[in-house]
Design a protein around this motif. Structure first.
Motif, PDB file in Angstrom:
ATOM      1  N   ASN A 128       0.825  -1.220   0.000  1.00 56.89           N
ATOM      2  CA  ASN A 128       0.000   0.000   0.000  1.00 56.89           C
ATOM      3  C   ASN A 128       0.855   1.263   0.000  1.00 56.89           C
ATOM      4  N   ALA A 129       2.174   1.132   0.130  1.00 58.50           N
ATOM      5  CA  ALA A 129       3.153   2.228   0.059  1.00 58.50           C
ATOM      6  C   ALA A 129       3.176   3.111   1.300  1.00 58.50           C
ATOM      7  N   ASN A 130       2.414   2.786   2.336  1.00 59.23           N
ATOM      8  CA  ASN A 130       2.388   3.643   3.521  1.00 59.23           C
ATOM      9  C   ASN A 130       3.760   3.820   4.159  1.00 59.23           C
ATOM     10  N   LEU A 131       4.558   2.768   4.163  1.00 56.25           N
ATOM     11  CA  LEU A 131       5.889   2.841   4.769  1.00 56.25           C
ATOM     12  C   LEU A 131       6.954   3.271   3.779  1.00 56.25           C
ATOM     13  N   LEU A 132       6.654   3.154   2.495  1.00 61.09           N
ATOM     14  CA  LEU A 132       7.666   3.421   1.473  1.00 61.09           C
ATOM     15  C   LEU A 132       7.733   4.886   1.064  1.00 61.09           C
ATOM     16  N   HIS A 133       7.077   5.766   1.815  1.00 63.95           N
ATOM     17  CA  HIS A 133       7.264   7.194   1.549  1.00 63.95           C
ATOM     18  C   HIS A 133       8.640   7.649   2.042  1.00 63.95           C
ATOM     19  N   LYS A 134       9.334   6.757   2.761  1.00 64.69           N
ATOM     20  CA  LYS A 134      10.689   7.044   3.217  1.00 64.69           C
ATOM     21  C   LYS A 134      11.684   6.593   2.144  1.00 64.69           C
ATOM     22  N   GLU A 135      12.512   7.507   1.658  1.00 65.66           N
ATOM     23  CA  GLU A 135      13.428   7.195   0.559  1.00 65.66           C
ATOM     24  C   GLU A 135      14.394   6.079   0.910  1.00 65.66           C
ATOM     25  N   GLU A 190      16.390   0.443   0.038  1.00 63.70           N
ATOM     26  CA  GLU A 190      16.621  -0.919   0.519  1.00 63.70           C
ATOM     27  C   GLU A 190      15.797  -1.921  -0.279  1.00 63.70           C
ATOM     28  N   LEU A 191      14.561  -1.551  -0.602  1.00 62.24           N
ATOM     29  CA  LEU A 191      13.702  -2.443  -1.373  1.00 62.24           C
ATOM     30  C   LEU A 191      14.272  -2.662  -2.773  1.00 62.24           C
ATOM     31  N   LEU A 192      14.681  -1.598  -3.435  1.00 65.92           N
ATOM     32  CA  LEU A 192      15.223  -1.710  -4.786  1.00 65.92           C
ATOM     33  C   LEU A 192      16.551  -2.455  -4.804  1.00 65.92           C
ATOM     34  N   GLU A 193      17.290  -2.372  -3.723  1.00 61.52           N
ATOM     35  CA  GLU A 193      18.581  -3.054  -3.656  1.00 61.52           C
ATOM     36  C   GLU A 193      18.440  -4.577  -3.607  1.00 61.52           C
ATOM     37  N   THR A 194      17.239  -5.084  -3.327  1.00 57.20           N
ATOM     38  CA  THR A 194      17.030  -6.530  -3.384  1.00 57.20           C
ATOM     39  C   THR A 194      16.974  -7.011  -4.833  1.00 57.20           C
ATOM     40  N   LYS A 195      16.903  -6.052  -5.796  1.00 60.03           N
ATOM     41  CA  LYS A 195      16.837  -6.343  -7.230  1.00 60.03           C
ATOM     42  C   LYS A 195      15.560  -7.094  -7.604  1.00 60.03           C
ATOM     43  N   LEU A 196      14.474  -6.809  -6.878  1.00 62.28           N
ATOM     44  CA  LEU A 196      13.196  -7.424  -7.222  1.00 62.28           C
ATOM     45  C   LEU A 196      12.745  -6.957  -8.601  1.00 62.28           C
ATOM     46  N   ALA A 216       6.135   6.617  -4.984  1.00 60.95           N
ATOM     47  CA  ALA A 216       6.320   6.451  -6.428  1.00 60.95           C
ATOM     48  C   ALA A 216       7.393   7.397  -6.944  1.00 60.95           C
ATOM     49  N   GLY A 217       7.433   8.620  -6.401  1.00 65.12           N
ATOM     50  CA  GLY A 217       8.456   9.574  -6.794  1.00 65.12           C
ATOM     51  C   GLY A 217       9.850   9.119  -6.395  1.00 65.12           C
ATOM     52  N   HIS A 218       9.973   8.599  -5.180  1.00 66.84           N
ATOM     53  CA  HIS A 218      11.280   8.091  -4.732  1.00 66.84           C
ATOM     54  C   HIS A 218      11.766   6.967  -5.647  1.00 66.84           C
ATOM     55  N   ILE A 219      10.878   6.044  -5.960  1.00 68.63           N
ATOM     56  CA  ILE A 219      11.270   4.900  -6.787  1.00 68.63           C
ATOM     57  C   ILE A 219      11.677   5.357  -8.180  1.00 68.63           C
ATOM     58  N   ARG A 220      10.914   6.281  -8.739  1.00 65.29           N
ATOM     59  CA  ARG A 220      11.250   6.814 -10.067  1.00 65.29           C
ATOM     60  C   ARG A 220      12.623   7.480 -10.052  1.00 65.29           C
ATOM     61  N   GLU A 221      12.903   8.288  -9.041  1.00 62.33           N
ATOM     62  CA  GLU A 221      14.179   8.995  -8.966  1.00 62.33           C
ATOM     63  C   GLU A 221      15.341   8.031  -8.713  1.00 62.33           C
ATOM     64  N   LEU A 222      15.131   7.055  -7.834  1.00 64.62           N
ATOM     65  CA  LEU A 222      16.193   6.092  -7.533  1.00 64.62           C
ATOM     66  C   LEU A 222      16.519   5.224  -8.751  1.00 64.62           C
ATOM     67  N   LYS A 282      -6.314   8.228   6.473  1.00 59.79           N
ATOM     68  CA  LYS A 282      -5.982   9.521   5.891  1.00 59.79           C
ATOM     69  C   LYS A 282      -4.487   9.619   5.603  1.00 59.79           C
ATOM     70  N   GLY A 283      -4.140  10.264   4.502  1.00 58.90           N
ATOM     71  CA  GLY A 283      -2.744  10.488   4.148  1.00 58.90           C
ATOM     72  C   GLY A 283      -2.132   9.396   3.298  1.00 58.90           C
ATOM     73  N   GLY A 284      -2.867   8.329   3.019  1.00 62.34           N
ATOM     74  CA  GLY A 284      -2.312   7.223   2.244  1.00 62.34           C
ATOM     75  C   GLY A 284      -1.984   7.607   0.809  1.00 62.34           C
ATOM     76  N   TYR A 285      -2.845   8.424   0.217  1.00 66.29           N
ATOM     77  CA  TYR A 285      -2.615   8.853  -1.168  1.00 66.29           C
ATOM     78  C   TYR A 285      -1.322   9.649  -1.269  1.00 66.29           C
ATOM     79  N   ALA A 286      -1.120  10.588  -0.351  1.00 66.92           N
ATOM     80  CA  ALA A 286       0.086  11.423  -0.372  1.00 66.92           C
ATOM     81  C   ALA A 286       1.340  10.575  -0.203  1.00 66.92           C
ATOM     82  N   LYS A 287       1.278   9.564   0.664  1.00 67.57           N
ATOM     83  CA  LYS A 287       2.433   8.697   0.872  1.00 67.57           C
ATOM     84  C   LYS A 287       2.726   7.867  -0.377  1.00 67.57           C
ATOM     85  N   LEU A 288       1.673   7.401  -1.063  1.00 65.25           N
ATOM     86  CA  LEU A 288       1.876   6.629  -2.281  1.00 65.25           C
ATOM     87  C   LEU A 288       2.529   7.476  -3.369  1.00 65.25           C
ATOM     88  N   VAL A 289       2.054   8.712  -3.524  1.00 65.82           N
ATOM     89  CA  VAL A 289       2.652   9.617  -4.509  1.00 65.82           C
ATOM     90  C   VAL A 289       4.127   9.854  -4.181  1.00 65.82           C
TER      91      VAL A 289
END
Length: 285
Positions: A110-117, A122-128, A160-166, A150-157
């Motif tokens: 749901n991306a709630n925790l992944l708003h942290k860069e 760490e997730l991308l480094e697993t090479k999934l 997604a931005g962090h993943i795109r930039e990384l 509340k706030g889930g949409y903002a965290k998802l956005v």
């Protein structure tokens, strides 16, 4: 060649009525716990009930053994889902183990925790191979209402931005997909949802119809006859949007009957190609 044979064996086995090979797709429901309270899902309530009943989640080592067992029976991929799988600290180790064994790996979040860069890195480094984010509205109010937090949409956005930039900065090959449950509450926002997915650089977006369950909240129980015309128009749009939509034309054509509660025009063969193991060691097709 091995996977070509397995694909053929799945089709022949389904025709014969008995499996000729192990499943191609393996899924592990690593926890029923979730930091959302979605209107269309009762997993968080199940997590509480199972804990009160004395059920204990599999340990990190036991879940790693499940990953290894999927490899032993020939699964090409292993998917980690929930609940919210990122609530388990060991899910990154499980992704790494799947990759070590040569399987395709993905996670549904749901991306709630992944708003942290840092956590995204760490997730991308697993090479999934794939990340699926659940997005149920083009507007924050709609998504947050359906997801119960509340706030889930903002965290998802943000995630997604962090993943795109990384990915751009470090060359990670991981794909980012969205998954949307179509319901009366978000149906008018589907066209805008497609445009958002394109503007965010999302690889694909998949759709599934809301399924009727007793635990659903009242505002998801609108009579289909009230909005079937709008549904038909949205389905046509999705069928025409092959550049971004992951759901097949044939699958989308079944949505009208699904909302009307009609049975599928064919028998389900999912158990010949896929298998799920949950966090209590129970096995499902």
């Amino acid at each position: 060649m091995e996977q070509g044979w397995k694909s053929l064996a799945v089709r022949v086995g389904a025709h014969l009525g008995r499996p000729l090979s192990g499943p191609i797709l393996g899924s592990i429901l690593v926890t029923y716990r979730c930091d959302n309270l979605c209107l269309m899902c009762d997993y968080p309530q199940q997590a509480v009930a199972r804990k009160k009943g004395g059920d204990i989640e599999l340990t990190p080592q036991e879940l790693k053994m499940v990953v290894e067992d999927f490899k032993k029976i020939g699964s090409s991929s292993v998917s980690f889902t929930g609940g919210e799988p990122m609530l388990r600290p060991d899910v990154l180790d499980l992704l790494r183990r799947g990759r070590e064994l040569g399987m395709l790996t993905n996670i549904n979040s749901n991306a709630n925790l992944l708003h942290k860069e840092d956590l995204c890195r760490e997730l991308l480094e697993t090479k999934l191979d794939l990340i699926n984010f659940s997005l149920d509205g083009a507007e924050a109010a709609t998504h947050d209402h359906l997801r119960g937090v509340k706030g889930g949409y903002a965290k998802l956005v943000e995630a997604a931005g962090h993943i795109r930039e990384l990915k751009a900065r470090h060359g990670y090959k991981t794909l980012l997909n969205l998954v949307t449950v179509i319901s009366p509450r978000n149906l008018p926002e589907i066209p805008k949802l497609l445009e958002l997915a394109r503007s965010w650089g999302i690889n694909r977006i998949g759709f599934m119809p809301l399924h009727a369950f007793d635990f659903q909240k009242e505002d998801l129980k609108a009579s289909p006859e009230q909005w079937l015309g709008e549904l038909d128009a949205v389905v046509r749009l999705l069928q025409e949007s092959r550049d971004i939509v992951d759901s097949s034309v044939e699958y989308l054509a079944l949505f009208r009957d699904a909302f009307l509660g009609r049975p599928l025009p064919f028998s389900c063969k999912a158990s010949y190609s896929s298998l799920m193991v949950n966090t209590y060691g129970e096995i499902f097709p």
